[in-house]
Design a protein around this motif. Structure first.
Motif, PDB file in Angstrom:
ATOM      1  N   MET A   1      -9.687  29.344 -12.336  1.00  0.00           N
ATOM      2  CA  MET A   1      -9.434  30.684 -11.797  1.00  0.00           C
ATOM      3  C   MET A   1      -8.807  30.552 -10.412  1.00  0.00           C
ATOM      4  SD  MET A   1     -12.096  33.841 -11.151  1.00  0.00           S
ATOM      5  CE  MET A   1     -12.389  34.058 -12.901  1.00  0.00           C
ATOM      6  N   GLU A   2      -7.839  31.400 -10.137  1.00  0.00           N
ATOM      7  CA  GLU A   2      -7.156  31.359  -8.847  1.00  0.00           C
ATOM      8  C   GLU A   2      -8.090  31.807  -7.729  1.00  0.00           C
ATOM      9  OE1 GLU A   2      -3.125  33.194  -6.757  1.00  0.00           O
ATOM     10  OE2 GLU A   2      -3.640  33.655  -8.838  1.00  0.00           O
ATOM     11  N   LYS A   3      -8.017  31.095  -6.618  1.00  0.00           N
ATOM     12  CA  LYS A   3      -8.847  31.446  -5.470  1.00  0.00           C
ATOM     13  C   LYS A   3      -8.433  32.802  -4.897  1.00  0.00           C
ATOM     14  CE  LYS A   3      -9.924  26.706  -4.101  1.00  0.00           C
ATOM     15  NZ  LYS A   3      -9.883  25.696  -3.011  1.00  0.00           N
ATOM     16  N   LYS A   4      -9.423  33.498  -4.345  1.00  0.00           N
ATOM     17  CA  LYS A   4      -9.196  34.862  -3.871  1.00  0.00           C
ATOM     18  C   LYS A   4      -9.740  35.017  -2.460  1.00  0.00           C
ATOM     19  CE  LYS A   4     -10.132  39.640  -5.397  1.00  0.00           C
ATOM     20  NZ  LYS A   4     -10.793  40.433  -6.454  1.00  0.00           N
ATOM     21  N   GLU A   5      -9.010  35.775  -1.641  1.00  0.00           N
ATOM     22  CA  GLU A   5      -9.439  36.014  -0.263  1.00  0.00           C
ATOM     23  C   GLU A   5     -10.345  37.241  -0.174  1.00  0.00           C
ATOM     24  OE1 GLU A   5      -6.656  34.265   3.219  1.00  0.00           O
ATOM     25  OE2 GLU A   5      -6.042  36.186   2.393  1.00  0.00           O
ATOM     26  N   TRP A   6     -11.295  37.178   0.759  1.00  0.00           N
ATOM     27  CA  TRP A   6     -12.209  38.278   1.018  1.00  0.00           C
ATOM     28  C   TRP A   6     -12.368  38.461   2.522  1.00  0.00           C
ATOM     29  CZ3 TRP A   6     -14.386  41.074  -3.008  1.00  0.00           C
ATOM     30  CH2 TRP A   6     -14.251  40.514  -4.279  1.00  0.00           C
ATOM     31  N   TYR A   7     -12.675  39.687   2.900  1.00  0.00           N
ATOM     32  CA  TYR A   7     -12.986  39.979   4.303  1.00  0.00           C
ATOM     33  C   TYR A   7     -14.462  40.332   4.405  1.00  0.00           C
ATOM     34  CZ  TYR A   7     -13.101  42.229   8.866  1.00  0.00           C
ATOM     35  OH  TYR A   7     -13.418  42.578  10.160  1.00  0.00           O
ATOM     36  N   PHE A   8     -15.146  39.653   5.319  1.00  0.00           N
ATOM     37  CA  PHE A   8     -16.588  39.847   5.526  1.00  0.00           C
ATOM     38  C   PHE A   8     -16.808  40.218   6.988  1.00  0.00           C
ATOM     39  CE2 PHE A   8     -20.573  37.292   6.696  1.00  0.00           C
ATOM     40  CZ  PHE A   8     -21.426  38.380   6.506  1.00  0.00           C
ATOM     41  N   GLU A   9     -17.428  41.379   7.204  1.00  0.00           N
ATOM     42  CA  GLU A   9     -17.706  41.840   8.569  1.00  0.00           C
ATOM     43  C   GLU A   9     -19.178  42.205   8.683  1.00  0.00           C
ATOM     44  OE1 GLU A   9     -14.911  44.643  10.402  1.00  0.00           O
ATOM     45  OE2 GLU A   9     -16.644  45.825  11.048  1.00  0.00           O
ATOM     46  N   TYR A  10     -19.817  41.685   9.727  1.00  0.00           N
ATOM     47  CA  TYR A  10     -21.240  41.951   9.895  1.00  0.00           C
ATOM     48  C   TYR A  10     -21.576  42.174  11.362  1.00  0.00           C
ATOM     49  CZ  TYR A  10     -21.773  37.077  11.498  1.00  0.00           C
ATOM     50  OH  TYR A  10     -21.666  35.892  12.191  1.00  0.00           O
ATOM     51  N   GLU A  11     -22.723  42.802  11.587  1.00  0.00           N
ATOM     52  CA  GLU A  11     -23.218  43.080  12.930  1.00  0.00           C
ATOM     53  C   GLU A  11     -24.577  42.409  13.105  1.00  0.00           C
ATOM     54  OE1 GLU A  11     -24.106  46.950  15.837  1.00  0.00           O
ATOM     55  OE2 GLU A  11     -23.549  47.220  13.738  1.00  0.00           O
ATOM     56  N   ILE A  12     -24.751  41.732  14.217  1.00  0.00           N
ATOM     57  CA  ILE A  12     -26.004  41.026  14.485  1.00  0.00           C
ATOM     58  C   ILE A  12     -27.067  42.017  14.941  1.00  0.00           C
ATOM     59  CG2 ILE A  12     -27.119  39.270  15.917  1.00  0.00           C
ATOM     60  CD1 ILE A  12     -24.374  37.913  16.146  1.00  0.00           C
ATOM     61  N   GLN A  13     -28.211  42.021  14.267  1.00  0.00           N
ATOM     62  CA  GLN A  13     -29.331  42.880  14.645  1.00  0.00           C
ATOM     63  C   GLN A  13     -30.373  42.112  15.457  1.00  0.00           C
ATOM     64  OE1 GLN A  13     -29.208  46.056  14.200  1.00  0.00           O
ATOM     65  NE2 GLN A  13     -27.363  46.013  12.921  1.00  0.00           N
ATOM     66  N   LYS A  14     -30.635  40.873  15.075  1.00  0.00           N
ATOM     67  CA  LYS A  14     -31.586  40.029  15.799  1.00  0.00           C
ATOM     68  C   LYS A  14     -30.906  38.697  16.068  1.00  0.00           C
ATOM     69  CE  LYS A  14     -35.666  42.034  13.524  1.00  0.00           C
ATOM     70  NZ  LYS A  14     -36.857  41.732  12.672  1.00  0.00           N
ATOM     71  N   ASN A  15     -30.436  38.545  17.277  1.00  0.00           N
ATOM     72  CA  ASN A  15     -29.708  37.332  17.608  1.00  0.00           C
ATOM     73  C   ASN A  15     -30.686  36.181  17.847  1.00  0.00           C
ATOM     74  OD1 ASN A  15     -27.592  35.681  18.114  1.00  0.00           O
ATOM     75  ND2 ASN A  15     -26.958  36.622  20.037  1.00  0.00           N
ATOM     76  N   ARG A  16     -30.433  35.086  17.213  1.00  0.00           N
ATOM     77  CA  ARG A  16     -31.281  33.908  17.383  1.00  0.00           C
ATOM     78  C   ARG A  16     -30.426  32.660  17.216  1.00  0.00           C
ATOM     79  NH1 ARG A  16     -31.760  31.639  12.563  1.00  0.00           N
ATOM     80  NH2 ARG A  16     -31.701  32.917  10.653  1.00  0.00           N
ATOM     81  N   PRO A  17     -30.834  31.564  17.797  1.00  0.00           N
ATOM     82  CA  PRO A  17     -30.074  30.324  17.666  1.00  0.00           C
ATOM     83  C   PRO A  17     -29.936  29.913  16.197  1.00  0.00           C
ATOM     84  CG  PRO A  17     -31.741  30.119  19.382  1.00  0.00           C
ATOM     85  CD  PRO A  17     -32.016  31.413  18.673  1.00  0.00           C
ATOM     86  N   GLY A  18     -28.766  29.502  15.825  1.00  0.00           N
ATOM     87  CA  GLY A  18     -28.536  28.991  14.477  1.00  0.00           C
ATOM     88  C   GLY A  18     -28.186  30.031  13.439  1.00  0.00           C
ATOM     89  N   LEU A  19     -28.068  31.311  13.842  1.00  0.00           N
ATOM     90  CA  LEU A  19     -27.778  32.361  12.861  1.00  0.00           C
ATOM     91  C   LEU A  19     -26.432  32.131  12.183  1.00  0.00           C
ATOM     92  CD1 LEU A  19     -28.394  35.024  11.446  1.00  0.00           C
ATOM     93  CD2 LEU A  19     -27.464  36.231  13.446  1.00  0.00           C
ATOM     94  N   GLY A  39     -14.711  37.632  16.684  1.00  0.00           N
ATOM     95  CA  GLY A  39     -15.313  38.917  17.000  1.00  0.00           C
ATOM     96  C   GLY A  39     -14.277  40.007  16.826  1.00  0.00           C
ATOM     97  N   VAL A  40     -14.655  41.104  16.189  1.00  0.00           N
ATOM     98  CA  VAL A  40     -13.685  42.165  15.918  1.00  0.00           C
ATOM     99  C   VAL A  40     -14.068  43.482  16.581  1.00  0.00           C
ATOM    100  CG1 VAL A  40     -12.895  41.162  13.759  1.00  0.00           C
ATOM    101  CG2 VAL A  40     -14.814  42.764  13.729  1.00  0.00           C
ATOM    102  N   ASP A  41     -15.268  43.556  17.133  1.00  0.00           N
ATOM    103  CA  ASP A  41     -15.737  44.767  17.792  1.00  0.00           C
ATOM    104  C   ASP A  41     -16.975  44.372  18.575  1.00  0.00           C
ATOM    105  OD1 ASP A  41     -15.919  47.349  18.616  1.00  0.00           O
ATOM    106  OD2 ASP A  41     -16.109  48.238  16.624  1.00  0.00           O
ATOM    107  N   GLU A  42     -17.513  45.289  19.377  1.00  0.00           N
ATOM    108  CA  GLU A  42     -18.712  44.977  20.135  1.00  0.00           C
ATOM    109  C   GLU A  42     -19.867  44.683  19.175  1.00  0.00           C
ATOM    110  OE1 GLU A  42     -19.656  47.960  22.975  1.00  0.00           O
ATOM    111  OE2 GLU A  42     -17.671  47.960  23.899  1.00  0.00           O
ATOM    112  N   GLY A  43     -20.356  43.433  19.221  1.00  0.00           N
ATOM    113  CA  GLY A  43     -21.485  43.049  18.381  1.00  0.00           C
ATOM    114  C   GLY A  43     -21.135  42.737  16.951  1.00  0.00           C
ATOM    115  N   ARG A  44     -19.871  42.832  16.585  1.00  0.00           N
ATOM    116  CA  ARG A  44     -19.472  42.568  15.193  1.00  0.00           C
ATOM    117  C   ARG A  44     -18.607  41.315  15.103  1.00  0.00           C
ATOM    118  NH1 ARG A  44     -18.068  48.082  11.820  1.00  0.00           N
ATOM    119  NH2 ARG A  44     -19.828  49.344  12.534  1.00  0.00           N
ATOM    120  N   ARG A  45     -18.770  40.590  13.988  1.00  0.00           N
ATOM    121  CA  ARG A  45     -17.915  39.454  13.682  1.00  0.00           C
ATOM    122  C   ARG A  45     -17.217  39.708  12.361  1.00  0.00           C
ATOM    123  NH1 ARG A  45     -22.215  35.557  15.460  1.00  0.00           N
ATOM    124  NH2 ARG A  45     -21.558  34.726  17.478  1.00  0.00           N
ATOM    125  N   GLY A  46     -16.004  39.184  12.266  1.00  0.00           N
ATOM    126  CA  GLY A  46     -15.257  39.272  11.023  1.00  0.00           C
ATOM    127  C   GLY A  46     -14.858  37.901  10.552  1.00  0.00           C
TER     128      GLY A  46
END
Length: 263
Positions: A1-19, A39-46
């Motif tokens: 199957m052909e590989k497919k790209e995805w976009y994943f964006e999340y916001e950290i609620q409890k920041n801890r080492p190793g997350l 980082g794509v916004d305040e507190g968010r990573r993409g």
């Protein structure tokens, strides 16, 4: 199957080492590769991800739903805004009411050039309007984007150096890979019917057209704002109001300061 790209964006609620390491390890166990992260916004990573199948992404999303340390905002096939957000570290601002209107400030010129270049690379007819006050960088951004997109740009009407009002093209300029630039104020207030015959001819071409001052353009023509695929607004700062009160002042819009070229 052909590989497919995805976009994943999340916001950290409890920041801890190793997350981030935990998320990366989970992706690795599911054979999902990280292409880019930022980082794509305040507190968010993409992240841009590549997966071998949909099951891996579905399983990844299911596991994330059990984690209270992050909130998942998006897992989807990436669109242009997603790709540019990861590349530049911030999202392009989009008008909530007019979904085809995108807003930039002068300090975002790099992002604007990248955005327009991606639009210019797309095949087929595309009509783009750009609003902004004098000397904010509209024309320069269009030209820079054309270079990035490897497109030849042609001024149909312009005030960049001298007032340019064209009434014909030469043979090799009738090319759908060219990019045609019009100044709505110059075309509607200072051009003749021969120029307008050329404008209508260009509008029928299967090429990209960019109109500066689209609001003035549609006020005096048969075209409407609904004909535009994208409207771009460029300001010196977020609070600046875009007006056309200075449209008839030659020193503001460069209309006749150096004379004109009509050909």
């Amino acid at each position: 199957m052909e590989k497919k790209e995805w976009y994943f964006e999340y916001e950290i609620q409890k920041n801890r080492p190793g997350l981030l390491g935990d998320i990366s390890s989970l992706l690795g166990m599911l054979s999902i590769n990280i292409v880019t992260i930022n980082g794509v916004d305040e507190g968010r990573r993409g992240m841009l991800l590549v997966a071998n199948d949909n099951w891996s992404i579905e399983r990844f999303e299911s596991i994330l739903s059990t984690m209270d340390t992050i909130t998942v905002h998006k897992i989807r096939e990436p669109n242009l805004r997603d790709r540019l957000a990861v590349r530049h570290g911030r999202y392009i601002q989009r008008d909530a009411d007019e979904r085809n209107t995108f807003r930039f400030v002068r300090e975002d010129l790099g992002l604007l050039v990248d955005f327009m270049a991606e639009l210019f690379k797309q095949d087929g007819h595309k009509l783009i309007g750009i609003r902004g006050m004098p000397r904010v960088g509209k024309t320069e951004s269009i030209v820079a984007s054309s270079v990035c997109a490897n497109k030849r740009w042609l001024f149909v009407s312009s005030t960049l150096l001298k007032q340019t009002i064209r009434s014909q093209l030469i043979e090799d300029e009738y090319n759908d890979n060219n990019l045609f630039i019009l100044d709505g104020i110059v075309s509607t207030r200072r051009a003749n019917e021969r120029h307008w015959q050329l404008v209508r001819e260009i509008m029928r071409m299967d090429a990209v057209k960019v109109v500066e001052h689209p609001d003035v353009f549609v006020q005096n023509t048969e075209y409407t704002l609904e004909d535009f695929d994208y409207i771009i607004e460029l300001r010196n700062n977020p609070e600046e109001e875009i007006t056309y009160e200075a449209a008839d002042q030659n020193d503001q819009f460069g209309a006749t300061e150096f004379g004109s070229i009509d050909f």
